[in-house]
Motif scaffolding. Structure first.
Motif, short mmCIF file in Angstrom:
data_model
loop_
_atom_site.label_atom_id
_atom_site.label_comp_id
_atom_site.label_asym_id
_atom_site.label_seq_id
_atom_site.Cartn_x
_atom_site.Cartn_y
_atom_site.Cartn_z
N LEU A 11 0.84 -1.21 0.00
CA LEU A 11 0.00 0.00 0.00
C LEU A 11 0.87 1.26 0.00
O LEU A 11 0.55 2.25 -0.66
N TRP A 25 2.01 2.37 -3.57
CA TRP A 25 1.05 3.02 -4.46
C TRP A 25 0.96 4.53 -4.21
O TRP A 25 0.80 5.31 -5.14
N TYR A 38 -8.02 5.20 3.16
CA TYR A 38 -8.79 4.40 2.22
C TYR A 38 -9.80 3.51 2.92
O TYR A 38 -9.50 2.92 3.96
N LEU A 75 -10.47 0.23 1.92
CA LEU A 75 -9.94 -0.79 1.01
C LEU A 75 -11.04 -1.71 0.50
O LEU A 75 -10.84 -2.47 -0.46
N VAL A 118 -9.58 -0.94 -4.03
CA VAL A 118 -8.42 -1.78 -3.76
C VAL A 118 -8.86 -3.24 -3.60
O VAL A 118 -8.30 -4.14 -4.23
N LEU A 149 -6.50 -8.90 -0.07
CA LEU A 149 -6.13 -7.57 -0.57
C LEU A 149 -4.82 -7.62 -1.34
O LEU A 149 -4.64 -6.90 -2.34
N LEU A 198 -4.51 -6.24 -5.12
CA LEU A 198 -3.59 -5.19 -5.54
C LEU A 198 -2.88 -5.56 -6.84
O LEU A 198 -2.40 -4.67 -7.56
N VAL A 205 -5.47 -4.17 -9.45
CA VAL A 205 -6.20 -2.92 -9.21
C VAL A 205 -6.08 -1.96 -10.39
O VAL A 205 -7.05 -1.29 -10.77
#
Length: 439
Positions: free
Chosen positions: A102, A105, A250, A252, A256, A296, A300, A303
Protein backbone atom coordinates in the motif's frame (compact mmCIF):
# COMPACT_ATOMS: atom_id res chain seq x y z
CA UNK A 1 21.56 -40.38 3.61
CA UNK A 2 22.06 -36.75 4.60
CA UNK A 3 23.77 -36.16 7.91
CA UNK A 4 22.99 -33.28 10.29
CA UNK A 5 25.76 -31.09 8.90
CA UNK A 6 24.44 -31.44 5.36
CA UNK A 7 20.92 -30.60 6.55
CA UNK A 8 22.09 -27.36 8.15
CA UNK A 9 24.05 -26.44 5.03
CA UNK A 10 21.00 -27.13 2.86
CA UNK A 11 18.70 -24.97 4.99
CA UNK A 12 21.00 -21.98 5.46
CA UNK A 13 20.09 -20.23 2.17
CA UNK A 14 16.42 -20.31 3.20
CA UNK A 15 17.20 -17.83 5.99
CA UNK A 16 18.78 -15.39 3.54
CA UNK A 17 16.10 -14.04 1.21
CA UNK A 18 17.05 -12.86 -2.24
CA UNK A 19 17.53 -9.06 -2.45
CA UNK A 20 14.49 -7.39 -3.99
CA UNK A 21 14.95 -5.41 -7.21
CA UNK A 22 13.21 -2.03 -7.23
CA UNK A 23 15.16 -0.69 -10.19
CA UNK A 24 16.58 -2.24 -13.35
CA UNK A 25 19.38 -0.39 -15.14
CA UNK A 26 18.35 2.80 -13.39
CA UNK A 27 14.66 2.41 -14.26
CA UNK A 28 12.31 2.60 -11.26
CA UNK A 29 9.85 -0.25 -11.36
CA UNK A 30 6.16 0.69 -11.41
CA UNK A 31 3.77 -0.20 -8.55
CA UNK A 32 1.88 -2.60 -10.83
CA UNK A 33 5.13 -4.55 -11.28
CA UNK A 34 6.18 -4.46 -7.64
CA UNK A 35 2.74 -5.73 -6.54
CA UNK A 36 3.65 -9.16 -7.88
CA UNK A 37 6.14 -9.84 -5.13
CA UNK A 38 7.16 -6.82 -3.04
CA UNK A 39 7.84 -7.65 0.59
CA UNK A 40 7.76 -11.42 0.13
CA UNK A 41 10.38 -14.02 -0.80
CA UNK A 42 9.21 -17.56 -1.63
CA UNK A 43 12.34 -19.10 -0.09
CA UNK A 44 11.06 -18.11 3.36
CA UNK A 45 7.82 -20.09 2.87
CA UNK A 46 8.83 -23.44 1.40
CA UNK A 47 9.07 -21.95 -2.10
CA UNK A 48 5.37 -20.99 -2.24
CA UNK A 49 5.02 -18.54 -5.15
CA UNK A 50 2.29 -16.63 -3.31
CA UNK A 51 2.47 -15.78 0.37
CA UNK A 52 0.55 -18.27 2.52
CA UNK A 53 -2.19 -17.11 4.89
CA UNK A 54 -0.55 -17.06 8.32
CA UNK A 55 -3.34 -18.15 10.65
CA UNK A 56 -1.72 -17.78 14.06
CA UNK A 57 -2.46 -15.67 17.09
CA UNK A 58 1.14 -15.43 18.31
CA UNK A 59 4.74 -15.83 17.17
CA UNK A 60 7.72 -17.65 18.73
CA UNK A 61 10.64 -15.43 19.76
CA UNK A 62 14.20 -16.26 18.84
CA UNK A 63 15.17 -15.84 22.49
CA UNK A 64 14.07 -13.98 25.63
CA UNK A 65 16.16 -10.90 24.84
CA UNK A 66 14.48 -10.61 21.45
CA UNK A 67 11.04 -10.87 23.08
CA UNK A 68 11.95 -8.11 25.53
CA UNK A 69 13.22 -5.88 22.73
CA UNK A 70 10.05 -6.35 20.69
CA UNK A 71 7.88 -5.35 23.64
CA UNK A 72 10.08 -2.35 24.38
CA UNK A 73 9.22 -1.18 20.88
CA UNK A 74 5.53 -2.08 21.14
CA UNK A 75 5.08 -0.24 24.47
CA UNK A 76 7.08 2.82 23.44
CA UNK A 77 9.94 2.32 25.89
CA UNK A 78 12.19 2.24 22.86
CA UNK A 79 11.51 4.23 19.67
CA UNK A 80 11.04 2.39 16.41
CA UNK A 81 8.34 -0.13 17.29
CA UNK A 82 8.58 -3.90 17.16
CA UNK A 83 11.44 -5.30 15.12
CA UNK A 84 9.75 -8.60 14.44
CA UNK A 85 6.50 -10.53 14.71
CA UNK A 86 4.98 -10.48 18.18
CA UNK A 87 1.21 -11.01 18.42
CA UNK A 88 -1.55 -10.83 15.82
CA UNK A 89 -3.23 -7.81 17.38
CA UNK A 90 -0.02 -5.89 16.61
CA UNK A 91 1.29 -7.33 13.36
CA UNK A 92 1.54 -10.38 11.14
CA UNK A 93 3.22 -11.46 7.89
CA UNK A 94 0.19 -10.91 5.66
CA UNK A 95 -0.58 -7.52 7.16
CA UNK A 96 3.00 -6.34 6.89
CA UNK A 97 3.33 -7.38 3.25
CA UNK A 98 0.01 -5.67 2.49
CA UNK A 99 1.07 -2.47 4.25
CA UNK A 100 4.39 -2.41 2.40
CA UNK A 101 2.56 -2.66 -0.91
CA UNK A 102 0.00 0.00 0.00
CA UNK A 103 2.87 2.37 0.80
CA UNK A 104 4.25 1.95 -2.71
CA UNK A 105 1.05 3.02 -4.46
CA UNK A 106 0.87 6.34 -2.64
CA UNK A 107 4.59 7.02 -2.33
CA UNK A 108 4.30 6.82 1.47
CA UNK A 109 6.94 5.91 4.03
CA UNK A 110 4.61 3.74 6.10
CA UNK A 111 1.07 2.33 6.09
CA UNK A 112 -1.34 0.69 8.52
CA UNK A 113 -4.21 -1.67 7.69
CA UNK A 114 -7.51 -1.93 9.57
CA UNK A 115 -10.61 -4.11 9.74
CA UNK A 116 -12.67 -1.44 7.94
CA UNK A 117 -12.38 2.04 6.52
CA UNK A 118 -14.26 3.47 9.48
CA UNK A 119 -11.94 1.66 11.91
CA UNK A 120 -9.01 3.35 10.17
CA UNK A 121 -10.69 6.76 10.38
CA UNK A 122 -11.90 6.51 13.98
CA UNK A 123 -8.65 5.12 15.39
CA UNK A 124 -6.70 7.81 13.54
CA UNK A 125 -8.92 10.62 14.86
CA UNK A 126 -8.80 9.27 18.40
CA UNK A 127 -5.02 9.05 18.22
CA UNK A 128 -4.72 12.75 17.43
CA UNK A 129 -7.58 14.34 19.41
CA UNK A 130 -7.70 15.45 23.04
CA UNK A 131 -10.32 17.32 25.04
CA UNK A 132 -10.53 20.93 23.88
CA UNK A 133 -9.18 20.20 20.40
CA UNK A 134 -10.80 21.28 17.15
CA UNK A 135 -11.05 19.29 13.91
CA UNK A 136 -11.44 21.17 10.63
CA UNK A 137 -12.99 19.13 7.83
CA UNK A 138 -14.28 19.56 4.30
CA UNK A 139 -17.88 18.83 3.46
CA UNK A 140 -19.60 16.67 2.56
CA UNK A 141 -17.95 13.68 4.19
CA UNK A 142 -19.06 10.08 4.23
CA UNK A 143 -21.97 10.13 6.68
CA UNK A 144 -20.37 7.81 9.22
CA UNK A 145 -17.22 9.95 9.31
CA UNK A 146 -19.18 13.16 9.75
CA UNK A 147 -21.34 11.49 12.39
CA UNK A 148 -18.34 10.25 14.36
CA UNK A 149 -16.83 13.74 14.45
CA UNK A 150 -20.08 15.54 15.27
CA UNK A 151 -21.77 13.07 17.59
CA UNK A 152 -19.10 10.87 19.19
CA UNK A 153 -15.99 13.02 19.53
CA UNK A 154 -18.17 15.87 20.81
CA UNK A 155 -18.91 13.76 23.89
CA UNK A 156 -15.25 14.05 24.82
CA UNK A 157 -14.87 17.79 24.29
CA UNK A 158 -13.65 17.71 20.69
CA UNK A 159 -15.37 20.24 18.42
CA UNK A 160 -15.22 20.94 14.71
CA UNK A 161 -15.54 23.55 11.97
CA UNK A 162 -16.02 22.78 8.30
CA UNK A 163 -15.74 24.31 4.86
CA UNK A 164 -17.29 23.33 1.52
CA UNK A 165 -15.26 20.95 -0.65
CA UNK A 166 -14.80 23.58 -3.35
CA UNK A 167 -13.71 26.35 -0.96
CA UNK A 168 -11.18 28.94 -2.11
CA UNK A 169 -7.91 29.69 -0.34
CA UNK A 170 -9.48 32.75 1.32
CA UNK A 171 -12.43 30.71 2.59
CA UNK A 172 -10.13 28.00 3.93
CA UNK A 173 -7.95 30.64 5.62
CA UNK A 174 -11.00 32.05 7.40
CA UNK A 175 -12.07 28.64 8.74
CA UNK A 176 -8.57 27.66 9.90
CA UNK A 177 -8.10 31.02 11.63
CA UNK A 178 -11.45 30.60 13.39
CA UNK A 179 -10.50 27.05 14.40
CA UNK A 180 -7.19 28.27 15.84
CA UNK A 181 -8.99 30.89 17.94
CA UNK A 182 -11.61 28.38 19.08
CA UNK A 183 -8.97 25.84 20.07
CA UNK A 184 -7.11 28.48 22.08
CA UNK A 185 -10.31 29.38 23.98
CA UNK A 186 -10.91 25.71 24.74
CA UNK A 187 -7.34 25.07 25.86
CA UNK A 188 -6.64 22.73 22.96
CA UNK A 189 -5.18 22.71 19.46
CA UNK A 190 -6.35 22.19 15.90
CA UNK A 191 -5.80 18.44 15.93
CA UNK A 192 -6.32 17.67 12.25
CA UNK A 193 -7.52 19.01 8.93
CA UNK A 194 -9.57 16.15 7.50
CA UNK A 195 -10.54 16.13 3.83
CA UNK A 196 -12.54 13.93 1.50
CA UNK A 197 -11.94 14.41 -2.20
CA UNK A 198 -13.86 13.69 -4.31
CA UNK A 199 -16.60 14.16 -1.74
CA UNK A 200 -19.08 11.35 -1.18
CA UNK A 201 -21.53 11.40 -2.94
CA UNK A 202 -21.34 14.71 -4.84
CA UNK A 203 -17.86 14.24 -6.40
CA UNK A 204 -16.87 17.79 -5.36
CA UNK A 205 -13.08 18.22 -5.29
CA UNK A 206 -10.99 19.80 -2.53
CA UNK A 207 -7.96 21.93 -3.41
CA UNK A 208 -5.37 20.05 -1.36
CA UNK A 209 -2.59 22.45 -2.35
CA UNK A 210 -4.63 25.41 -1.10
CA UNK A 211 -5.37 23.57 2.16
CA UNK A 212 -1.68 22.88 2.69
CA UNK A 213 -0.72 26.49 1.98
CA UNK A 214 -3.38 27.68 4.42
CA UNK A 215 -2.37 25.16 7.10
CA UNK A 216 1.29 26.13 6.76
CA UNK A 217 0.48 29.83 7.02
CA UNK A 218 -1.93 29.70 9.97
CA UNK A 219 -1.23 26.54 11.96
CA UNK A 220 1.81 24.54 13.05
CA UNK A 221 2.50 21.95 10.34
CA UNK A 222 4.39 19.83 12.90
CA UNK A 223 1.29 19.57 15.09
CA UNK A 224 -1.68 19.55 12.70
CA UNK A 225 -1.60 16.90 9.94
CA UNK A 226 -3.72 17.03 6.81
CA UNK A 227 -5.51 13.72 6.25
CA UNK A 228 -7.56 12.91 3.17
CA UNK A 229 -9.97 10.14 2.25
CA UNK A 230 -8.83 9.14 -1.24
CA UNK A 231 -11.22 6.21 -1.68
CA UNK A 232 -13.00 7.48 -4.83
CA UNK A 233 -9.85 8.00 -6.93
CA UNK A 234 -7.04 6.11 -5.24
CA UNK A 235 -4.65 4.63 -5.65
CA UNK A 236 -4.65 5.01 -9.45
CA UNK A 237 -6.18 8.39 -10.28
CA UNK A 238 -4.97 10.58 -7.39
CA UNK A 239 -1.92 10.72 -5.08
CA UNK A 240 -2.78 13.38 -2.46
CA UNK A 241 0.56 13.04 -0.67
CA UNK A 242 2.09 14.62 -3.77
CA UNK A 243 -0.12 17.69 -3.30
CA UNK A 244 0.83 18.16 0.35
CA UNK A 245 -1.46 15.91 2.37
CA UNK A 246 0.27 14.13 5.26
CA UNK A 247 -1.99 11.09 5.59
CA UNK A 248 -4.01 9.29 2.92
CA UNK A 249 -7.03 7.26 4.02
CA UNK A 250 -8.79 4.40 2.22
CA UNK A 251 -11.76 2.19 2.51
CA UNK A 252 -9.94 -0.79 1.01
CA UNK A 253 -13.38 -2.38 0.68
CA UNK A 254 -13.84 -0.33 -2.47
CA UNK A 255 -11.42 -0.16 -5.43
CA UNK A 256 -8.42 -1.78 -3.76
CA UNK A 257 -10.41 -4.85 -2.67
CA UNK A 258 -12.47 -4.46 -5.79
CA UNK A 259 -14.60 -7.61 -5.68
CA UNK A 260 -17.25 -6.72 -3.05
CA UNK A 261 -16.11 -9.65 -0.93
CA UNK A 262 -14.22 -8.03 1.95
CA UNK A 263 -14.22 -5.06 4.34
CA UNK A 264 -10.99 -3.27 5.26
CA UNK A 265 -9.32 0.13 5.54
CA UNK A 266 -5.91 1.76 5.66
CA UNK A 267 -3.95 4.93 6.25
CA UNK A 268 -0.52 5.81 4.87
CA UNK A 269 2.03 8.61 5.29
CA UNK A 270 5.26 9.47 7.00
CA UNK A 271 6.19 7.18 9.88
CA UNK A 272 6.00 10.08 12.36
CA UNK A 273 2.28 10.42 11.56
CA UNK A 274 1.67 6.66 11.58
CA UNK A 275 3.34 5.89 14.93
CA UNK A 276 0.66 7.40 17.23
CA UNK A 277 -2.06 5.57 15.28
CA UNK A 278 -0.12 2.31 15.37
CA UNK A 279 0.24 2.61 19.15
CA UNK A 280 -3.52 3.06 19.58
CA UNK A 281 -4.27 0.25 17.14
CA UNK A 282 -1.99 -2.01 19.20
CA UNK A 283 -4.16 -1.27 22.23
CA UNK A 284 -7.62 -1.26 20.66
CA UNK A 285 -7.16 -3.91 18.00
CA UNK A 286 -8.77 -3.37 14.62
CA UNK A 287 -5.90 -4.61 12.47
CA UNK A 288 -6.84 -6.40 9.25
CA UNK A 289 -7.18 -10.15 9.77
CA UNK A 290 -4.71 -12.43 7.88
CA UNK A 291 -7.26 -13.77 5.41
CA UNK A 292 -8.51 -10.32 4.43
CA UNK A 293 -4.93 -9.05 4.14
CA UNK A 294 -4.14 -11.97 1.82
CA UNK A 295 -7.21 -11.21 -0.32
CA UNK A 296 -6.13 -7.57 -0.57
CA UNK A 297 -2.64 -8.62 -1.66
CA UNK A 298 -4.33 -10.60 -4.42
CA UNK A 299 -6.50 -7.63 -5.38
CA UNK A 300 -3.59 -5.19 -5.54
CA UNK A 301 -2.15 -7.24 -8.40
CA UNK A 302 -5.11 -6.29 -10.63
CA UNK A 303 -6.20 -2.92 -9.21
CA UNK A 304 -4.73 -0.97 -12.13
CA UNK A 305 -6.40 -3.20 -14.73
CA UNK A 306 -9.78 -3.11 -12.98
CA UNK A 307 -9.78 0.64 -12.42
CA UNK A 308 -8.68 1.40 -15.97
CA UNK A 309 -11.48 -0.76 -17.41
CA UNK A 310 -14.09 0.72 -15.05
CA UNK A 311 -12.90 4.24 -15.86
CA UNK A 312 -13.25 3.69 -19.62
CA UNK A 313 -16.70 2.16 -19.07
CA UNK A 314 -17.80 5.14 -16.97
CA UNK A 315 -16.69 7.61 -19.64
CA UNK A 316 -18.83 5.85 -22.23
CA UNK A 317 -21.84 5.42 -19.95
CA UNK A 318 -21.75 9.04 -18.77
CA UNK A 319 -21.60 10.29 -22.37
CA UNK A 320 -24.93 8.52 -22.89
CA UNK A 321 -26.51 9.68 -19.63
CA UNK A 322 -25.49 13.33 -19.92
CA UNK A 323 -27.92 14.12 -22.74
CA UNK A 324 -30.79 11.87 -21.67
CA UNK A 325 -34.08 13.80 -21.35
CA UNK A 326 -34.89 12.25 -17.97
CA UNK A 327 -31.52 13.21 -16.48
CA UNK A 328 -31.39 16.54 -14.66
CA UNK A 329 -27.62 16.55 -14.27
CA UNK A 330 -24.56 14.40 -13.78
CA UNK A 331 -21.71 14.76 -11.30
CA UNK A 332 -18.93 13.08 -13.25
CA UNK A 333 -15.37 14.37 -13.10
CA UNK A 334 -14.99 13.99 -16.84
CA UNK A 335 -17.74 16.56 -17.43
CA UNK A 336 -16.85 19.35 -14.97
CA UNK A 337 -18.47 22.69 -15.82
CA UNK A 338 -17.11 24.79 -12.95
CA UNK A 339 -13.75 26.40 -13.89
CA UNK A 340 -12.35 26.20 -10.35
CA UNK A 341 -13.23 22.52 -10.03
CA UNK A 342 -11.65 21.90 -13.43
CA UNK A 343 -8.48 23.63 -12.26
CA UNK A 344 -8.32 21.40 -9.17
CA UNK A 345 -8.93 18.32 -11.31
CA UNK A 346 -6.16 19.27 -13.74
CA UNK A 347 -3.66 19.73 -10.90
CA UNK A 348 -4.66 16.82 -8.67
CA UNK A 349 -6.15 14.01 -10.75
CA UNK A 350 -4.96 11.71 -13.50
CA UNK A 351 -8.40 10.27 -14.28
CA UNK A 352 -12.11 10.93 -13.81
CA UNK A 353 -12.83 7.73 -11.91
CA UNK A 354 -15.83 5.46 -12.31
CA UNK A 355 -18.12 6.63 -9.50
CA UNK A 356 -20.46 9.54 -10.17
CA UNK A 357 -23.76 11.11 -9.16
CA UNK A 358 -26.79 11.03 -11.45
CA UNK A 359 -29.69 13.43 -10.83
CA UNK A 360 -32.92 11.89 -12.11
CA UNK A 361 -35.76 14.27 -13.00
CA UNK A 362 -38.78 13.81 -10.74
CA UNK A 363 -37.41 13.62 -7.20
CA UNK A 364 -37.14 10.58 -4.94
CA UNK A 365 -40.00 8.69 -6.61
CA UNK A 366 -38.28 8.91 -9.99
CA UNK A 367 -34.94 7.93 -8.50
CA UNK A 368 -36.53 4.90 -6.84
CA UNK A 369 -38.27 3.85 -10.07
CA UNK A 370 -34.97 4.07 -11.91
CA UNK A 371 -33.18 1.99 -9.26
CA UNK A 372 -35.93 -0.61 -8.99
CA UNK A 373 -35.92 -1.24 -12.75
CA UNK A 374 -32.20 -1.89 -13.15
CA UNK A 375 -31.42 -5.39 -14.43
CA UNK A 376 -27.61 -5.52 -14.64
CA UNK A 377 -26.58 -2.89 -12.10
CA UNK A 378 -27.14 -4.01 -8.53
CA UNK A 379 -29.11 -1.92 -6.04
CA UNK A 380 -26.56 -1.86 -3.24
CA UNK A 381 -24.38 0.56 -1.31
CA UNK A 382 -20.57 0.62 -1.66
CA UNK A 383 -18.54 1.23 -4.79
CA UNK A 384 -15.39 0.23 -6.66
CA UNK A 385 -16.33 -3.40 -7.24
CA UNK A 386 -16.15 -5.42 -10.44
CA UNK A 387 -19.93 -5.11 -10.74
CA UNK A 388 -21.92 -1.91 -11.30
CA UNK A 389 -23.71 -0.65 -8.17
CA UNK A 390 -26.35 2.04 -7.72
CA UNK A 391 -27.98 3.55 -4.63
CA UNK A 392 -29.80 6.64 -3.37
CA UNK A 393 -27.55 8.31 -0.75
CA UNK A 394 -30.18 10.66 0.70
CA UNK A 395 -32.36 7.66 1.58
CA UNK A 396 -29.56 5.20 2.34
CA UNK A 397 -25.90 5.93 3.17
CA UNK A 398 -26.57 9.57 4.15
CA UNK A 399 -30.02 9.08 5.70
CA UNK A 400 -28.66 9.98 9.15
CA UNK A 401 -27.45 13.38 7.92
CA UNK A 402 -29.97 16.10 8.91
CA UNK A 403 -32.17 17.22 5.99
CA UNK A 404 -30.94 20.82 6.19
CA UNK A 405 -27.34 19.64 6.02
CA UNK A 406 -28.11 17.37 3.06
CA UNK A 407 -29.73 20.27 1.20
CA UNK A 408 -26.76 22.50 1.98
CA UNK A 409 -24.34 19.88 0.60
CA UNK A 410 -26.35 19.07 -2.53
CA UNK A 411 -27.35 15.56 -1.44
CA UNK A 412 -30.83 15.73 -2.96
CA UNK A 413 -33.53 13.03 -2.94
CA UNK A 414 -33.10 12.49 -6.68
CA UNK A 415 -29.33 11.94 -6.50
CA UNK A 416 -28.38 8.39 -7.49
CA UNK A 417 -24.79 7.33 -6.84
CA UNK A 418 -23.49 4.98 -9.49
CA UNK A 419 -20.25 2.98 -9.41
CA UNK A 420 -19.47 1.52 -12.80
CA UNK A 421 -17.94 -1.94 -12.93
CA UNK A 422 -16.10 -3.91 -15.59
CA UNK A 423 -19.08 -5.32 -17.50
CA UNK A 424 -19.55 -4.58 -21.21
CA UNK A 425 -20.26 -0.83 -21.43
CA UNK A 426 -22.92 -1.17 -24.14
CA UNK A 427 -24.81 -3.65 -21.96
CA UNK A 428 -24.72 -1.12 -19.12
CA UNK A 429 -26.01 1.62 -21.41
CA UNK A 430 -28.89 -0.63 -22.46
CA UNK A 431 -29.69 -1.29 -18.80
CA UNK A 432 -29.69 2.40 -17.84
CA UNK A 433 -31.78 3.25 -20.94
CA UNK A 434 -34.54 0.81 -20.08
CA UNK A 435 -34.51 1.82 -16.41
CA UNK A 436 -34.86 5.51 -17.36
CA UNK A 437 -37.71 4.55 -19.71
CA UNK A 438 -39.58 3.30 -16.64
CA UNK A 439 -39.31 6.71 -14.92
Amino acid sequence: MTDATDAVTTLTPRRNPKPEAKTINGRELKPSTLMMGHGYDPVLSEGSLKAPIFLTSTFAFENSAAGKRHFEGITGKRPGGAEGLVYSRFNGPNQEILEDRLSIWDGAEDALSFSSGMTAITVMLLAYCNQGDVIVHSGPLYAATEGFIAKVLSKYGVTYLDFAAGATRAEIDAVLAAAKEKAARQGGKVAMVYLESPANPTNALVDVEAVKASRDAILDAEVTPIAIDNTFLGPLWARPLDQGADIVVYSLTKYVGGHSDLVAGSIAGAKRWMDPVRALRNTMGGITDPNTAWMLMRSLETVELRMERAGKNAEKVCAFLRDHPKVEGIGYLGFITDPRQQDIFDRHCSGAGSTFSLFVKGGEDAAFRFLDNLKIAKLAVSLGGTETLASCPAAMTHLSVPDERKAQLGITPNLVRISIGIEDPDDLIADFAQALDAV
